[in-house]
Write an enzyme that holds these catalytic residues in place. Structure first.
Site, PDB file in Angstrom:
ATOM      1  N   LYS A 107     111.658 -85.848  47.484  1.00  0.00           N
ATOM      2  CA  LYS A 107     110.224 -85.470  48.171  1.00  0.00           C
ATOM      3  C   LYS A 107     110.683 -85.004  49.452  1.00  0.00           C
ATOM      4  O   LYS A 107     111.498 -85.962  50.221  1.00  0.00           O
ATOM      5  CB  LYS A 107     109.041 -86.443  47.872  1.00  0.00           C
ATOM      6  CG  LYS A 107     107.959 -85.456  47.675  1.00  0.00           C
ATOM      7  CD  LYS A 107     107.646 -85.001  46.764  1.00  0.00           C
ATOM      8  CE  LYS A 107     106.083 -84.428  46.395  1.00  0.00           C
ATOM      9  NZ  LYS A 107     106.030 -84.187  45.014  1.00  0.00           N
ATOM     10  N   GLY A 155      89.073 -81.094  43.549  1.00  0.00           N
ATOM     11  CA  GLY A 155      90.239 -80.345  44.265  1.00  0.00           C
ATOM     12  C   GLY A 155      90.378 -78.909  43.712  1.00  0.00           C
ATOM     13  O   GLY A 155      90.411 -78.650  42.466  1.00  0.00           O
ATOM     14  N   GLY A 172      92.759 -76.229  44.791  1.00  0.00           N
ATOM     15  CA  GLY A 172      93.914 -75.772  45.153  1.00  0.00           C
ATOM     16  C   GLY A 172      94.769 -75.321  43.954  1.00  0.00           C
ATOM     17  O   GLY A 172      93.945 -74.698  43.120  1.00  0.00           O
ATOM     18  N   ASN A 173      95.823 -74.890  44.111  1.00  0.00           N
ATOM     19  CA  ASN A 173      96.638 -74.386  43.007  1.00  0.00           C
ATOM     20  C   ASN A 173      96.507 -75.208  41.649  1.00  0.00           C
ATOM     21  O   ASN A 173      96.299 -74.555  40.706  1.00  0.00           O
ATOM     22  CB  ASN A 173      98.266 -74.339  43.382  1.00  0.00           C
ATOM     23  CG  ASN A 173      98.924 -73.598  42.544  1.00  0.00           C
ATOM     24  OD1 ASN A 173      99.621 -74.115  41.522  1.00  0.00           O
ATOM     25  ND2 ASN A 173      98.872 -72.364  42.673  1.00  0.00           N
ATOM     26  N   ALA A 174      96.568 -76.489  41.729  1.00  0.00           N
ATOM     27  CA  ALA A 174      96.587 -77.285  40.495  1.00  0.00           C
ATOM     28  C   ALA A 174      94.859 -77.281  39.866  1.00  0.00           C
ATOM     29  O   ALA A 174      94.921 -76.757  38.702  1.00  0.00           O
ATOM     30  CB  ALA A 174      96.858 -78.730  40.806  1.00  0.00           C
ATOM     31  N   GLY A 175      94.061 -77.554  40.754  1.00  0.00           N
ATOM     32  CA  GLY A 175      92.805 -77.677  40.562  1.00  0.00           C
ATOM     33  C   GLY A 175      92.038 -76.368  39.995  1.00  0.00           C
ATOM     34  O   GLY A 175      91.339 -76.283  38.926  1.00  0.00           O
ATOM     35  N   TYR A 176      92.436 -75.392  40.713  1.00  0.00           N
ATOM     36  CA  TYR A 176      91.847 -73.856  40.219  1.00  0.00           C
ATOM     37  C   TYR A 176      92.500 -73.407  38.877  1.00  0.00           C
ATOM     38  O   TYR A 176      91.589 -73.270  38.110  1.00  0.00           O
ATOM     39  CB  TYR A 176      92.086 -72.718  41.216  1.00  0.00           C
ATOM     40  CG  TYR A 176      91.848 -71.461  40.626  1.00  0.00           C
ATOM     41  CD1 TYR A 176      90.596 -70.900  40.183  1.00  0.00           C
ATOM     42  CD2 TYR A 176      92.906 -70.635  40.203  1.00  0.00           C
ATOM     43  CE1 TYR A 176      90.406 -69.719  39.624  1.00  0.00           C
ATOM     44  CE2 TYR A 176      92.810 -69.308  39.603  1.00  0.00           C
ATOM     45  CZ  TYR A 176      91.374 -69.071  39.242  1.00  0.00           C
ATOM     46  OH  TYR A 176      91.483 -67.899  38.703  1.00  0.00           O
TER      47      TYR A 176
HETATM   48  N1  GLU Z   1     105.560 -80.425  43.771  1.00  0.00           N
HETATM   49  C1  GLU Z   1     105.502 -80.528  42.421  1.00  0.00           C
HETATM   50  C2  GLU Z   1     105.376 -81.813  41.683  1.00  0.00           C
HETATM   51  O1  GLU Z   1     104.811 -82.783  42.511  1.00  0.00           O
HETATM   52  C3  GLU Z   1     106.620 -79.792  41.822  1.00  0.00           C
HETATM   53  C4  GLU Z   1     108.008 -80.255  42.198  1.00  0.00           C
HETATM   54  C5  GLU Z   1     109.213 -79.400  41.839  1.00  0.00           C
HETATM   55  O2  GLU Z   1     108.998 -78.314  41.167  1.00  0.00           O
HETATM   56  O3  GLU Z   1     110.350 -79.668  41.993  1.00  0.00           O
HETATM   57  O4  GLU Z   1     105.656 -82.104  40.863  1.00  0.00           O
END
Ligand code: GLU
Length: 415
Positions: free
Chosen positions: A105, A217, A219-223
């Site tokens: 990360k 939330g 954002g991308n996930a919540g919407y």
């Molecule tokens: N950021 C996203 C996650 O937490 C995707 C990570 C990725 O695609 O490498 O799973």
């Protein structure tokens, strides 16, 4: 309440699974800390001519199963410990869906909302200049996460390509379609979560077409979660929220209309014909499905006894603390744990890498079909482990993933 260190929380979760698996101390020791941590200071020329230094991180947790993989967050409250925890969760996430990748990360301490496009571009390129010898299509592949997007991924890919003297689409995923992106990536996290939710509803005998849903939330996930829950199952979305507050209507809300409203007003709070509610109230609503899709530590010791949902589908990373996990388990709430529920994003990122390597791009139906297969198999391997071993779903997810990582480490002769 005491400030929660999310890495300490990730280590506690891991320790618990190590206890269940009766791992010996040396294996525990290797797996409870990251393999490599990179800390960089990034000088960025601001629009007013001054030079500002931004602190950035990349943590590569474990690469036994393949090159490390995981998003980059731009957040004013970013810390190395948050990045460590998220890198650990990426390791378990890639293992639970059984893709040939390890976990990593990244993060930069910054507030992207106050940076101009030019400043954002220079910051994104500066990050890649600082870490580029240690990332790459066969080493470590970043992606979007909180407050980073496809445009930022395009700049980062371009900078890496420039430094290597050739096009290197495979260095990063979540790119725009025109520069090596994949179809289906934008809603992949939410769609993967929906496949897991469908399987959970099936084993619990919950009819999703009659279910009520609250999403924290937007954002991308919540919407996309709100949109797909309605679109795929016909569920009723009764509440959504974001950092500005929430909107509740027991008759149901239209996610697309909320999206348009948020584009103008910067928040869903104040949406017409709704009761305004707080984020805390949203979590405690009497709904069938609760989808936390924002940040960490929102379901905790304090409020877990008031969570009324039958299923908690965790699209966020780390929304539930270990204390809350035990309370939810005792109260019969079925949790689809974060690194299982939100693994759809990295799964489609993996498909993006495969397409970049082979230079051949798939249709969206193919992506969604393969994603469904991965998520369905992952859900059932965790659910079966939970039934067979009499443990809750988070412990079961850890058991499945940790075993797979250990097997790879043993085969490579590391342990
Ligand atoms: N950021 C996203 C996650 O937490 C995707 C990570 C990725 O695609 O490498 O799973």
């Amino acid at each position: 309440m005491e400030e929660l260190n999310v890495f300490a929380m990730a280590q506690r979760q891991f320790d618990e699974s190590a206890r269940i698996l009766e791992l010996d101390n040396s294996i525990r020791g290797v797996l409870r800390v990251p393999k490599r941590e990179i800390v960089v200071n990034i000088p960025v020329r601001m629009d007013d001519g001054t030079l500002r230094i931004f602190l950035g991180f990349r943590v590569q947790y474990n690469d036994a199963k393949g090159p490390t993989k995981g998003g980059i967050r731009f957040h004013p409250l970013e810390t190395i410990d948050t990045v460590r925890a998220l890198a650990a969760w990426m390791t378990w996430k890639c293992a639970v869906v059984d893709i040939p990748l390890g976990g990593a990360k990244g993060g930069i301490i910054c507030d992207p909302k106050v940076l101009s496009q030019g400043e954002l571009e220079r910051l994104s390129r500066g990050y890649v200049q600082a870490v580029w010898p240690l990332i790459g299509p066969e080493k470590d592949i970043p992606a979007p996460d909180v407050y980073t997007n496809p445009q930022i991924m395009a700049w980062m890919m371009d900078e890496y390509s420039r430094l290597s003297g050739m096009n290197q689409f495979g260095v990063i995923t979540g790119k725009p379609l025109q520069v090596g992106g994949t179809k289906g990536r934008i809603d992949a996290t939410a769609r993967g979560g929906m496949f897991a939710l469908r399987e959970a509803a099936e084993v619990l005998g919950l009819e999703l077409e009659k279910a009520t849903v609250a999403v924290q939330g937007f954002g991308n996930a919540g919407y996309y979660a709100a949109h797909l829950c309605r679109d795929m199952f016909g569920s009723r979305i009764v509440a959504v929220s974001d950092s500005g507050g929430g909107a509740y209507n027991k008759e149901g809300l239209l996610p697309e209309a909320l999206y348009e409203y948020k584009a103008k007003s910067a928040t869903v709070s104040g949406f017409p014909e709704c009761r305004q509610i707080s984020n805390e109230e949203l979590l405690e609503l009497d709904v069938d499905v609760l989808i936390p899709a924002a940040l960490e530590n929102v379901i905790n010791e304090e409020n877990s006894c008031r969570i009324n949902a039958r299923i908690v589908a965790e699209l966020a990373n780390g929304p539930t603390t270990p204390e809350a996990d035990s309370v939810l388990h005792e109260r019969g709430v079925h949790v689809i744990p974060d690194f299982l529920c939100n693994a759809g994003g990295v799964t489609v990122s993996y498909f993006e890498m495969v397409q970049n390597f082979s230079m051949y791009y798939w249709e969206e139906e193919e992506i969604n079909l393969q994603l469904d297969k991965k998520m369905t198999a992952a859900y059932h391997s965790v659910y079966n482990a939970s039934r067979e071993m009499g443990i809750h779903m988070r412990h079961a997810a850890y058991v499945v993933s940790v075993k797979r990582v250990i097997e790879a480490m043993k085969l490579r002769g590391w342990i």
